[in-house]
Design an enzyme around this catalytic site. Sequence first.
Site, short mmCIF file in Angstrom:
data_model
loop_
_atom_site.label_atom_id
_atom_site.label_comp_id
_atom_site.label_asym_id
_atom_site.label_seq_id
_atom_site.Cartn_x
_atom_site.Cartn_y
_atom_site.Cartn_z
N TYR A 1 -3.22 -64.18 94.12
CA TYR A 1 -2.38 -63.91 92.97
C TYR A 1 -1.82 -65.20 92.38
O TYR A 1 -1.65 -66.17 93.09
CB TYR A 1 -1.21 -63.00 93.37
CG TYR A 1 -1.58 -61.60 93.77
CD1 TYR A 1 -2.85 -61.08 93.52
CD2 TYR A 1 -0.67 -60.78 94.44
CE1 TYR A 1 -3.19 -59.80 93.90
CE2 TYR A 1 -1.00 -59.49 94.82
CZ TYR A 1 -2.25 -59.01 94.55
OH TYR A 1 -2.58 -57.73 94.94
N SER B 1 -1.25 -49.84 92.03
CA SER B 1 -1.56 -49.42 90.66
C SER B 1 -1.25 -47.95 90.42
O SER B 1 -2.08 -47.19 89.89
CB SER B 1 -3.02 -49.72 90.29
OG SER B 1 -3.18 -49.81 88.90
N GLY C 1 -1.07 -49.81 84.20
CA GLY C 1 -0.17 -49.65 83.06
C GLY C 1 -0.57 -48.55 82.09
O GLY C 1 0.21 -48.20 81.20
N GLY D 1 1.58 -45.06 78.86
CA GLY D 1 1.33 -44.67 77.47
C GLY D 1 1.27 -45.83 76.51
O GLY D 1 0.99 -45.64 75.31
N LYS D 2 1.47 -47.07 77.01
CA LYS D 2 1.57 -48.20 76.08
C LYS D 2 0.22 -48.59 75.47
O LYS D 2 0.19 -49.32 74.48
CB LYS D 2 2.20 -49.40 76.77
CG LYS D 2 1.39 -50.00 77.90
CD LYS D 2 2.17 -51.15 78.55
CE LYS D 2 1.43 -51.75 79.73
NZ LYS D 2 2.23 -52.82 80.36
N LEU E 1 -0.84 -45.31 82.42
CA LEU E 1 -0.04 -44.09 82.46
C LEU E 1 1.35 -44.25 81.83
O LEU E 1 2.05 -43.27 81.63
CB LEU E 1 0.10 -43.60 83.90
CG LEU E 1 -1.15 -42.89 84.46
CD1 LEU E 1 -1.08 -42.77 85.98
CD2 LEU E 1 -1.30 -41.51 83.81
#
Length: 330
Positions: free
Chosen positions: A33, A218, A223, A227-228, A225
């Site tokens: 990461y 996740s 991301g 809605g973005k 879910l």
Amino acid sequence: MTWGIQNTQAEADSQLAYSLDAGVNFIDTAEMYPIPPTQATHGKTEQHIGHWLSRNKQKREDLIIATKIVGAGFSYVRDGSPIASSSIAIAIDDSLARLQSDYIDVYQLHWPNRSHPHFANHWPNKLKPSTTDVAEEIEGMRDILSGIKKAIDSGKIRHWALSDDTPWGILTYLRLCAEMNIPKPVSIQNEFSLLHAKDWPYLIESCVFENIAYLPWSPLASGMLSGKYANGARPKGSRWTMLQRNGLFRDNLQSQGATKAYCDIAIKYNITPSQMALAWVDQIDGVTSTIIGATTMPQLRENLAAFEITLPEECLKETALVFKQFPAPF
């Protein structure tokens, strides 16, 4: 895993302070990461955590810090070598230096050396297990465990765990641990969400019966879910605007349809789509603790608040109907 690319040290400090005040004590990271992984940023997330720990040494014993050793495929990490006892020894020392800690609470194998059914590889015949040399794979697992034992005996790690593995992987490691007199894995983290629930019930049953913590990663499907990303939106600074490997395969007509339906249910019950998705994961029997991430403080506050929510029965029924319509959208 956003710290070092999408988040600065100061933002990481703020997120850690807020999370600890809210009762969080488990911090999950990895040597590869931040995401997307690059040679230039390799290890920066661990460095951000270590910089914070160096200024908050009194909090170290209150935390469970987990990190992961990268598998094969990254030429700039130990010449792209697979996980082995020799690479474990090097990787642990490097992670300890970046984390500025004398020990790692939970040391995880980021993914198996063999091909595995994750990251959109779970569809029939996408992988061909009949081509795997099982005896060779098991010998490799023995070698890995010998490295794990040395690290535990030295005090550099306290526990070890799996990530992106399967029921066969879990049960084979358990058998080898018993045979070699090595502590068993304490947890496994796999992708799990309303859009990707392939671990239910088979792998999760194995975890419950064998007392292995199941840690979904996740839970918002990268991301989606939240809605973005509806209607092709790409908010500035979001992960899907970045060059990355493991997000956009989730974006298809089925996922979009399921996400819209879930968002509509969340609005009906006066919670945010992210909170409904996280609360749903939290209420699945066998889930131990959910791995969340946030790039902004408002996202972090919203996500942490989800774990104070109990979804009402009617909401769960409506969610189940959508789930049955879209059981495996990506």
